[in-house]
Write a protein that holds these residues in place. Structure first.
Motif, PDB file in Angstrom:
ATOM      1  N   LYS A  56       5.997   6.297  -5.431  1.00  0.00           N
ATOM      2  CA  LYS A  56       4.723   5.951  -6.076  1.00  0.00           C
ATOM      3  C   LYS A  56       3.544   6.661  -5.407  1.00  0.00           C
ATOM      4  O   LYS A  56       2.404   6.557  -5.863  1.00  0.00           O
ATOM      5  CB  LYS A  56       4.540   4.430  -6.017  1.00  0.00           C
ATOM      6  N   THR A  57       3.820   7.416  -4.390  1.00  0.00           N
ATOM      7  CA  THR A  57       2.775   8.114  -3.624  1.00  0.00           C
ATOM      8  C   THR A  57       1.833   8.886  -4.545  1.00  0.00           C
ATOM      9  O   THR A  57       2.272   9.638  -5.408  1.00  0.00           O
ATOM     10  CB  THR A  57       3.423   9.106  -2.643  1.00  0.00           C
ATOM     11  N   GLY A  58       0.533   8.687  -4.328  1.00  0.00           N
ATOM     12  CA  GLY A  58      -0.463   9.424  -5.101  1.00  0.00           C
ATOM     13  C   GLY A  58      -0.904   8.739  -6.378  1.00  0.00           C
ATOM     14  O   GLY A  58      -1.861   9.186  -7.029  1.00  0.00           O
ATOM     15  N   TYR A  59      -0.245   7.634  -6.753  1.00  0.00           N
ATOM     16  CA  TYR A  59      -0.616   6.969  -8.004  1.00  0.00           C
ATOM     17  C   TYR A  59      -1.935   6.209  -7.870  1.00  0.00           C
ATOM     18  O   TYR A  59      -2.191   5.539  -6.873  1.00  0.00           O
ATOM     19  CB  TYR A  59       0.464   5.974  -8.439  1.00  0.00           C
ATOM     20  N   SER A  60      -2.753   6.305  -8.887  1.00  0.00           N
ATOM     21  CA  SER A  60      -3.893   5.411  -9.091  1.00  0.00           C
ATOM     22  C   SER A  60      -4.208   5.417 -10.582  1.00  0.00           C
ATOM     23  O   SER A  60      -3.855   6.361 -11.300  1.00  0.00           O
ATOM     24  CB  SER A  60      -5.124   5.852  -8.281  1.00  0.00           C
ATOM     25  N   ARG A  61      -4.868   4.377 -11.032  1.00  0.00           N
ATOM     26  CA  ARG A  61      -5.234   4.304 -12.456  1.00  0.00           C
ATOM     27  C   ARG A  61      -6.113   5.476 -12.854  1.00  0.00           C
ATOM     28  O   ARG A  61      -6.045   5.965 -13.998  1.00  0.00           O
ATOM     29  CB  ARG A  61      -5.946   2.968 -12.738  1.00  0.00           C
ATOM     30  N   ASP A  62      -6.918   5.973 -11.910  1.00  0.00           N
ATOM     31  CA  ASP A  62      -7.809   7.098 -12.187  1.00  0.00           C
ATOM     32  C   ASP A  62      -7.059   8.367 -12.586  1.00  0.00           C
ATOM     33  O   ASP A  62      -7.630   9.258 -13.226  1.00  0.00           O
ATOM     34  CB  ASP A  62      -8.690   7.400 -10.979  1.00  0.00           C
ATOM     35  N   ARG A  63      -5.805   8.480 -12.186  1.00  0.00           N
ATOM     36  CA  ARG A  63      -5.012   9.657 -12.540  1.00  0.00           C
ATOM     37  C   ARG A  63      -4.789   9.759 -14.047  1.00  0.00           C
ATOM     38  O   ARG A  63      -4.411  10.821 -14.564  1.00  0.00           O
ATOM     39  CB  ARG A  63      -3.652   9.600 -11.837  1.00  0.00           C
ATOM     40  N   PHE A  64      -5.023   8.638 -14.750  1.00  0.00           N
ATOM     41  CA  PHE A  64      -4.835   8.599 -16.198  1.00  0.00           C
ATOM     42  C   PHE A  64      -6.173   8.540 -16.941  1.00  0.00           C
ATOM     43  O   PHE A  64      -6.232   8.183 -18.111  1.00  0.00           O
ATOM     44  CB  PHE A  64      -3.959   7.403 -16.578  1.00  0.00           C
ATOM     45  N   ALA A 130       4.493   0.989 -18.474  1.00  0.00           N
ATOM     46  CA  ALA A 130       3.424   0.877 -17.489  1.00  0.00           C
ATOM     47  C   ALA A 130       3.073   2.237 -16.909  1.00  0.00           C
ATOM     48  O   ALA A 130       3.948   3.091 -16.702  1.00  0.00           O
ATOM     49  CB  ALA A 130       3.850  -0.075 -16.371  1.00  0.00           C
ATOM     50  N   LEU A 131       1.791   2.442 -16.619  1.00  0.00           N
ATOM     51  CA  LEU A 131       1.353   3.744 -16.133  1.00  0.00           C
ATOM     52  C   LEU A 131       1.966   4.071 -14.766  1.00  0.00           C
ATOM     53  O   LEU A 131       2.319   5.217 -14.496  1.00  0.00           O
ATOM     54  CB  LEU A 131      -0.174   3.792 -16.068  1.00  0.00           C
ATOM     55  N   SER A 132       2.111   3.068 -13.919  1.00  0.00           N
ATOM     56  CA  SER A 132       2.747   3.304 -12.623  1.00  0.00           C
ATOM     57  C   SER A 132       4.213   3.694 -12.807  1.00  0.00           C
ATOM     58  O   SER A 132       4.719   4.581 -12.102  1.00  0.00           O
ATOM     59  CB  SER A 132       2.646   2.041 -11.766  1.00  0.00           C
ATOM     60  N   ASP A 133       4.888   3.049 -13.732  1.00  0.00           N
ATOM     61  CA  ASP A 133       6.282   3.404 -14.017  1.00  0.00           C
ATOM     62  C   ASP A 133       6.354   4.836 -14.547  1.00  0.00           C
ATOM     63  O   ASP A 133       7.226   5.619 -14.137  1.00  0.00           O
ATOM     64  CB  ASP A 133       6.861   2.437 -15.040  1.00  0.00           C
ATOM     65  N   ALA A 134       5.435   5.184 -15.432  1.00  0.00           N
ATOM     66  CA  ALA A 134       5.400   6.548 -15.968  1.00  0.00           C
ATOM     67  C   ALA A 134       5.168   7.571 -14.850  1.00  0.00           C
ATOM     68  O   ALA A 134       5.792   8.633 -14.821  1.00  0.00           O
ATOM     69  CB  ALA A 134       4.311   6.670 -17.026  1.00  0.00           C
ATOM     70  N   TRP A 135       4.275   7.232 -13.909  1.00  0.00           N
ATOM     71  CA  TRP A 135       3.973   8.127 -12.791  1.00  0.00           C
ATOM     72  C   TRP A 135       5.232   8.454 -12.003  1.00  0.00           C
ATOM     73  O   TRP A 135       5.461   9.602 -11.615  1.00  0.00           O
ATOM     74  CB  TRP A 135       2.940   7.451 -11.883  1.00  0.00           C
TER      75      TRP A 135
END
Length: 238
Positions: A56-64, A130-135
């Motif tokens: 999950k490294t690097g994930y944040s909602r802002d990435r989307f 989920a966006l985190s799952d997609a990441w």
């Protein structure tokens, strides 16, 4: 006389075939509760790429991108678009975009009837994938335009009970399914459709869970439509 009759039948057959092609077009605003004419969801689940979950490294909602960006350029944000689509008896404030009231007559996740009131809402707009799952399953390697598109695609969005949704977190089909068992086939088919559309992979456990659910409804179709997989150029993300 026989030849004329055969020719007439052939002409009608051609016309029907052409008409059928036109009927197969998808509406751009469809969401995961609609089903289309694509292949059965069970077969599609089996066609998804299987890989391990990336960190999950690097994930944040802002990435989307900015939340609920107006990627379809209708002058309403995505959240209000989905509220208008999924709620009944909708009322607005200050025009025809901001939904102030509505009724979720049968929440797909819990089966409950829920009243939406702006500012004290018990309704969430869920990202079915989920966006985190997609990441962790491919989106980390995309350009920002595709990530913004996923975050605002009606195919991946659904108005649901807030409490039930927050229990889901970023779970996939292997770790979370709606408590409302009658909606599970539709829910999993929607996840399959989104992952197939965007080229996201699944874990082995996730694919097994999808197949288990969809085996109980082998005729389940894939939802279709939604927005393009690339957001307009005016949108940016980190």
């Amino acid at each position: 006389m026989t030849r004329l009759r055969v020719g007439a039948v052939a002409a009608v057959t051609v016309l029907v075939a052409v008409a059928g092609c036109k009927d197969g077009r998808n509406a751009g605003t469809s969401g995961p509760e609609r089903t289309g004419r694509g292949g059965p969801a069970l077969a599609a689940a089996g066609s998804l790429t299987v890989k391990g979950r990336a960190p999950k490294t690097g994930y944040s909602r802002d990435r989307f991108g900015t939340a609920w960006a107006d990627t379809d350029s209708n002058s309403c944000d995505t959240r209000d678009d989905i509220l208008k689509r999924d709620l009944k008896h909708v009322r607005f404030t200050g025009g025809t975009c901001k939904v102030s009231y509505g009724l979720l007559e049968s929440d797909p996740y819990s089966g409950k009837e829920i009243t939406y009131r702006r500012g004290r809402s018990q309704v969430d707009i869920d990202h079915v994938v989920a966006l985190s799952d997609a990441w962790q399953k491919g989106a980390k390697y995309w350009d920002f335009s595709k990530r913004i598109a996923l975050a605002n695609d009606p195919l991946n969005l659904l108005a649901v009970d807030a409490g039930t949704n927050r229990g889901k977190g970023d779970g996939d089909a292997a770790t979370w399914l709606p408590p409302n068992k009658g909606y599970r086939c539709t829910y999993v088919a929607a996840q399959v459709a989104v992952k197939k559309k965007y080229g996201l992979w699944v874990t082995a456990a996730e694919q097994a869970a999808m197949k288990k659910v969809l085996a109980a409804c082998p005729d389940q179709k894939l939802p279709t439509g939604g927005n393009p997989t690339t957001a307009p150029g005016r949108f940016r993300a980190r």
